[in-house]
Design a protein around this motif. Sequence first.
Motif, short mmCIF file in Angstrom:
data_model
loop_
_atom_site.label_atom_id
_atom_site.label_comp_id
_atom_site.label_asym_id
_atom_site.label_seq_id
_atom_site.Cartn_x
_atom_site.Cartn_y
_atom_site.Cartn_z
N ALA A 45 0.81 -1.22 0.00
CA ALA A 45 0.00 0.00 0.00
C ALA A 45 0.85 1.27 0.00
CB ALA A 45 -0.91 -0.02 1.24
N ILE A 47 -1.05 4.66 0.53
CA ILE A 47 -1.82 5.81 1.02
C ILE A 47 -2.28 5.59 2.44
CG2 ILE A 47 -3.97 7.12 0.67
CD1 ILE A 47 -1.98 7.60 -1.52
N TRP A 182 -3.92 -6.01 -11.57
CA TRP A 182 -3.06 -4.83 -11.71
C TRP A 182 -1.63 -5.28 -11.96
CZ3 TRP A 182 -3.91 -0.59 -7.39
CH2 TRP A 182 -5.12 0.08 -7.66
N LEU A 196 -2.11 11.88 -6.89
CA LEU A 196 -2.39 10.63 -7.64
C LEU A 196 -3.37 10.87 -8.78
CD1 LEU A 196 -1.01 9.47 -5.13
CD2 LEU A 196 -2.74 7.67 -5.10
N MET A 210 3.01 7.40 -6.24
CA MET A 210 4.41 7.77 -5.99
C MET A 210 4.85 7.26 -4.63
SD MET A 210 3.59 11.78 -5.37
CE MET A 210 2.45 11.84 -6.74
N ARG A 211 6.16 7.30 -4.34
CA ARG A 211 6.66 6.91 -3.03
C ARG A 211 7.52 8.02 -2.44
NH1 ARG A 211 3.26 4.03 -3.26
NH2 ARG A 211 3.10 1.76 -2.95
N ARG A 217 5.22 5.30 -8.52
CA ARG A 217 4.56 3.98 -8.47
C ARG A 217 3.41 4.04 -9.46
NH1 ARG A 217 4.95 -1.35 -7.52
NH2 ARG A 217 3.26 -2.32 -6.31
N GLY A 291 -9.36 1.57 -3.88
CA GLY A 291 -9.80 2.58 -2.93
C GLY A 291 -8.77 2.90 -1.87
C1 PHB Z 1 0.03 2.93 -4.11
O1 PHB Z 1 0.58 1.81 -4.02
O2 PHB Z 1 0.66 4.00 -4.13
C2 PHB Z 1 -1.47 2.97 -4.20
C3 PHB Z 1 -2.17 1.79 -4.37
C4 PHB Z 1 -3.55 1.82 -4.45
C5 PHB Z 1 -4.22 3.06 -4.36
C6 PHB Z 1 -3.51 4.23 -4.17
C7 PHB Z 1 -2.12 4.20 -4.10
O3 PHB Z 1 -5.57 3.08 -4.46
#
Ligand code: PHB
Length: 383
Positions: A45, A47, A182, A196, A210-211, A217, A291
């Motif tokens: 993840a 966010i 994905w 985003l 992004m990170r 990302r 989400g």
């Molecule tokens: C992330 O990995 O940056 C990411 C993944 C899922 C999201 C938002 C950000 O819905």
Amino acid sequence: MRTQVVIVGAGPAGLLLSHLLGLDGIDSVLVERQTAEYVQARIRAGILEAGTVELLRDAGLGARLDVEGMEHRGIHLQWPEHRHHVDFADLIGRSVTVYGQTEVTKDLMAAREKAGRPAYYSADGVTLHDVTGKPSVTFVDSDGKARRIDADVVVGCDGFHGPSRASIPDPQVWERTYPFAWLGVLADVAPSTDELIYAWHPDGFAMHSMRSPRVSRFYLQVAPDEDIAAWSDDRIWAALSERLGVPGWTLETGPITEKSVLPMRSFVATPMRHGNLYLAGDAAHIVPPTGAKGLNLAVADVALLARALTAAVRGDDRLVDAYSETALRRVWRCTHFSWWMTSMLHRHGDDFDARLQLAQLQRTVTSEAAAKELAENYAGLPL
Ligand code: PHB
Ligand code: FAS
């Protein structure tokens, strides 16, 4: 060995639960199948909801987060020729923070080390026993020694594939698998966007996340059985440029450092308690990542369970008795929101479906009421 709470799984849910219980003077032991390095390196993840950030800060875990976390007012929703910013801060007064799960895990591991709370990594054959009576967990440790930990309570934080959920007899299970997956991409390139971008496109969904100011990302919708070998770096950049492109905007490219295919599913198993066994995080539920709820929902379960177990240790069982029902209210809210975002943004079905999706996107960016509904769910309902 004996402790008050034995926690199976040392991902974010297990590590955070151990930390929160420790703050309340409750002893726990973590038992993890993988090495600490493996757990820490898993890219997941990105966010953190406003409530998650607040909880981590209150738990003394906010030092690096406050320096390296990137606060975002909202997100961009996009379809060909159109990009609209949905400003959560304007709409509901809350924002989100970009701070990767790898960083949260790193902070949690450092806190565990500093507190000296025991953890067994590389534990093999983890098995739960007598979860409705006097629970224990057995396993073989990294030195090949057989171990048994007796506890008052066992908490399964062992994710979707762990053994804890199987210790609940006759669970009720809901599952929805999606006709797409994905392709996740990590690249050493500065983000080409301030916040985003979630993009609907006839070729399929794409996201620009992004990170850090130097690491981006990305995600691309692909077939559920996609062979990652079919995606060269050039093909990835071409697809991202096409799906994320709008007039006057250019996607910067750079070295791709990681790519992987992530399956998409919604999954809920109830109850989240059976006797002295509790489930938290992905052990009980999975949401499609559209989400940005997965990690945040695990944090919400653990925040609830830590308070409930602390009250029970002090003689008040009302919160533990209500844990499953209370946690599941948020689980179903987040399951619906994640399904809604996924269904709106991913290409599937026919042209009629596509027109419905575009109508929903248009509504969401032009109606304050519709935008607020997205903002409240994405930024996170109060813990
Ligand atoms: C992330 O990995 O940056 C990411 C993944 C899922 C999201 C938002 C950000 O819905
Ligand atoms: P985790 O799965 O993180 O941790 C469970 C732990 O239990 C693991 O360390 C595992 O090794 C351990 N375990 C399993 N079996 C065991 C056994 N038998 N004995 C002992 N330990 C055992 N969410 C988002 O919001 N955005 C994303 O982009 C995103 N990407 C993801 C990509 C992938 C590949 C996956 C699988 C999930 C992704 N998620 C994402 C969701 C993810 O962030 C989860 O919600 C989050 O990791 C949940 O944390 P935990 O409940 O701790 O489960």
